[in-house]
Design a protein around this motif. Sequence first.
Motif, PDB file in Angstrom:
ATOM      1  N   UNK A 243      35.354  38.030  37.722  1.00 53.17           N
ATOM      2  CA  UNK A 243      36.380  39.061  37.828  1.00 53.17           C
ATOM      3  C   UNK A 243      37.693  38.462  37.351  1.00 53.17           C
ATOM      4  N   UNK A 244      38.388  39.165  36.500  1.00 55.63           N
ATOM      5  CA  UNK A 244      39.719  38.759  36.065  1.00 55.63           C
ATOM      6  C   UNK A 244      40.634  39.963  36.205  1.00 55.63           C
ATOM      7  N   UNK A 245      41.733  39.787  36.912  1.00 58.28           N
ATOM      8  CA  UNK A 245      42.710  40.854  37.095  1.00 58.28           C
ATOM      9  C   UNK A 245      44.002  40.410  36.415  1.00 58.28           C
ATOM     10  N   UNK A 246      44.521  41.272  35.548  1.00 64.93           N
ATOM     11  CA  UNK A 246      45.772  41.004  34.855  1.00 64.93           C
ATOM     12  C   UNK A 246      46.720  42.157  35.136  1.00 64.93           C
ATOM     13  N   UNK A 247      47.872  41.843  35.726  1.00 68.72           N
ATOM     14  CA  UNK A 247      48.859  42.870  36.048  1.00 68.72           C
ATOM     15  C   UNK A 247      49.573  43.322  34.787  1.00 68.72           C
ATOM     16  N   UNK A 248      49.785  44.649  34.709  1.00 71.50           N
ATOM     17  CA  UNK A 248      50.494  45.256  33.578  1.00 71.50           C
ATOM     18  C   UNK A 248      51.510  46.248  34.130  1.00 71.50           C
ATOM     19  N   UNK A 249      52.559  45.743  34.769  1.00 69.69           N
ATOM     20  CA  UNK A 249      53.552  46.644  35.369  1.00 69.69           C
ATOM     21  C   UNK A 249      52.997  47.297  36.621  1.00 69.69           C
TER      22      UNK A 249
END
Length: 157
Positions: free
Chosen positions: A88-94
Amino acid sequence: MRVATLSDVSQQITRTDSSVSVAPPTTRHFTVLLSATRKGARLARLLATERLRAWGLPHDTAALVIAELAANAALHGRVPGRNFRITLTVTANGPTATLRIEVRDPRTERLPTVRRRGETDGESGHGLLLVEQLADRWGVVPELICKTVWAELTLPL
């Protein structure tokens, strides 16, 4: 010899998160290697859901996608003596985040295909309709000794 329970694994994950420097909050990463069995697929869903819950992210839709991809890896991607891996990879975008779910298994010759309603040539592929409907994007990356099936979901923060 004591067998580890899901609670033990969850507590170990929590201890590891708090005792090790982690990636900035804009990116989070979780990987686990599991046996290519029905129990391994179930454990993948439970561990991944618990991880998303610990990160404070919505997990209902992701749990369905994870369950399908892990079940496919255990059923169709199984090679005796080999495991599958979920990442699992979570990348915040605002105000939102992109969750990328990757499931890697050793069956390079069996690429996933979606079977549409009414297609009767086989029993497999229908579960990928669920992935196709729930995920914003999904695909497969064939490699030399394995393949990775991935799906991405946009989540509110």
